[in-house]
Design an enzyme around this catalytic site. Structure first.
Site, mmCIF file in Angstrom:
data_model
loop_
_atom_site.group_PDB
_atom_site.id
_atom_site.type_symbol
_atom_site.label_atom_id
_atom_site.label_comp_id
_atom_site.label_asym_id
_atom_site.label_seq_id
_atom_site.Cartn_x
_atom_site.Cartn_y
_atom_site.Cartn_z
ATOM 1 C CB ILE A 127 -0.968 0.046 1.201
ATOM 2 C CG1 ILE A 127 -0.197 0.130 2.529
ATOM 3 C CG2 ILE A 127 -1.936 -1.127 1.178
ATOM 4 C CD1 ILE A 127 -1.062 0.575 3.709
ATOM 5 C CG ASP A 128 4.072 1.216 2.537
ATOM 6 O OD1 ASP A 128 3.017 1.497 3.130
ATOM 7 O OD2 ASP A 128 4.921 0.429 2.996
ATOM 8 N NE ARG A 163 -13.509 18.196 18.870
ATOM 9 C CZ ARG A 163 -14.344 17.319 19.375
ATOM 10 N NH1 ARG A 163 -14.790 16.325 18.641
ATOM 11 N NH2 ARG A 163 -14.734 17.415 20.621
ATOM 12 N NE ARG A 254 -0.828 -4.598 5.759
ATOM 13 C CZ ARG A 254 0.030 -4.833 6.764
ATOM 14 N NH1 ARG A 254 0.815 -3.847 7.184
ATOM 15 N NH2 ARG A 254 0.133 -5.998 7.307
#
Ligand code: F6P
Length: 320
Positions: A127-128, A163, A254
């Site tokens: 996934i990187d 926020r 993942r």
């Protein structure tokens, strides 16, 4: 003519690995080549955990995340004696060549095995998106979409409560998931290992968004392994009127059914890997460059520099 090949998945799993396994199995069988699934990566290879695959063994897996043949990390594969054991297991099972699906660690193992007489072809499954020999790795697009969905939801609630959401995403030492997610979601800040991290500058930018730009909310996307996301969120609360909240997305990134992009990428790459092995090529890795499926020697691939993402970061800055 090669008679039997193996296929394994190694390192962190990624959505689309199953689609790649399916392509390898069916493409090989269509060419009259048998395929053995090697379970749990190089660990299973060393232990001889291999089974013959038939067409129907890969039915209904193109849509499934994870890997049906299991994955593992085996740092000991660097040791010659461990690899010799693996080669012996492959030979006793009649496996002449192997398609390995994983990241750079997986590629190193493939190169070492090729040098020992077992032709290996690497497919980029992570996934990187940290494999520069391919524009995209199998699983990146799916993980990116998972991150985007999460950030879009965080934006709703952040905006209601004034926020600042600090969202930590995976990527190991590559900032692509953070960068592409930040661009896709219009995040106010993107922090990646490539761009570096200076805490005072980040806090100053947040203060500017709050006091000068009068933003109702802010989204900070940060790659893992840079700083503690919770601590950063707390500091944001002390230096601005935003209340800071951290969300660490973790392993959810993942999983999940692969996107169409990852399914097609994995399918094209799996088929190409078999073609290379059938032609006697070993020690190469498959990549997609400018939408063309290509391959290059693994040692050249491992020596490639990281991709330069400066222009994409500059684009992000212009639009915020
Ligand atoms: O390489 C994929 C990856 O998910 C990285 O993004 C992350 O740093 C690492 O694996 C996490 O590894 P593990 O699942 O072993 O905790």
């Amino acid at each position: 003519m090669i008679k039997r090949i193996g296929v394994l998945t190694s390192g962190g799993d990624s959505p689309g690995m199953n689609a790649a396994i399916r392509a390898v199995v069916r493409s090989a069988l269509a060419r009259g080549i048998e395929v053995m699934a090697i379970e749990d990566g190089y660990k299973g290879m060393v232990e001889g955990k291999m089974r013959l695959m038939e067409r129907r063994d890969v039915s209904d897996i193109i849509l499934r995340g994870g890997t049906i043949i299991g994955s593992a990390r085996l740092p000991e594969f660097k040791e010659l004696a461990v690899r010799e054991q693996a080669v012996a297991m492959l030979k006793s099972n009649g496996v002449e060549a192997v398609v390995v699906i994983g990241g750079d660690g997986t590629y190193r193992g493939a190169m070492a095995l090729t040098a020992m007489g077992i032709n290996c072809i690497g497919l980029p499954g992570t996934i990187d998106n940290d494999v520069p020999s391919s524009d995209y790795t199998i699983g990146f697009d799916t993980a990116l979409n998972t991150v985007i969905e999460a950030i879009d939801k965080l934006r709703d609630t952040s905006s209601s409560h004034h926020r600042c959401s600090v969202v930590e995403v995976m990527g190991n030492h590559c900032g692509d998931l953070a960068l592409f997610a930040g661009l896709s979601c219009g995040a106010e800040l993107i922090i990646t290992p490539e761009q570096g991290y200076v805490e005072s500058e980040v806090l100053e930018k947040i203060r500017h968004l709050d006091e000068v730009r009068k933003k109702r909310h802010a989204i900070v996307v940060i790659s893992e392994k840079i700083t503690d996301a919770n601590a950063l969120a707390q500091k944001i609360s002390t230096v601005s009127s935003f209340s800071g909240r951290a969300t660490v997305l973790g392993h959810i990134q993942r999983g999940g059914s692969p996107t169409a992009f990852d399914r097609v990428l994995a399918t094209r790459m799996g088929d190409y890997a078999v073609e290379l092995l059938a032609n006697g090529v070993g020690g190469h890795c498959v990549g997609m460059i400018d939408n063309e499926i290509t391959s290059m020697p693994i040692d050249d691939a491992l020596a490639l520099p990281r991709r330069d993402r400066t222009a994409l970061h500059a684009l992000h800055e212009r639009l915020i």
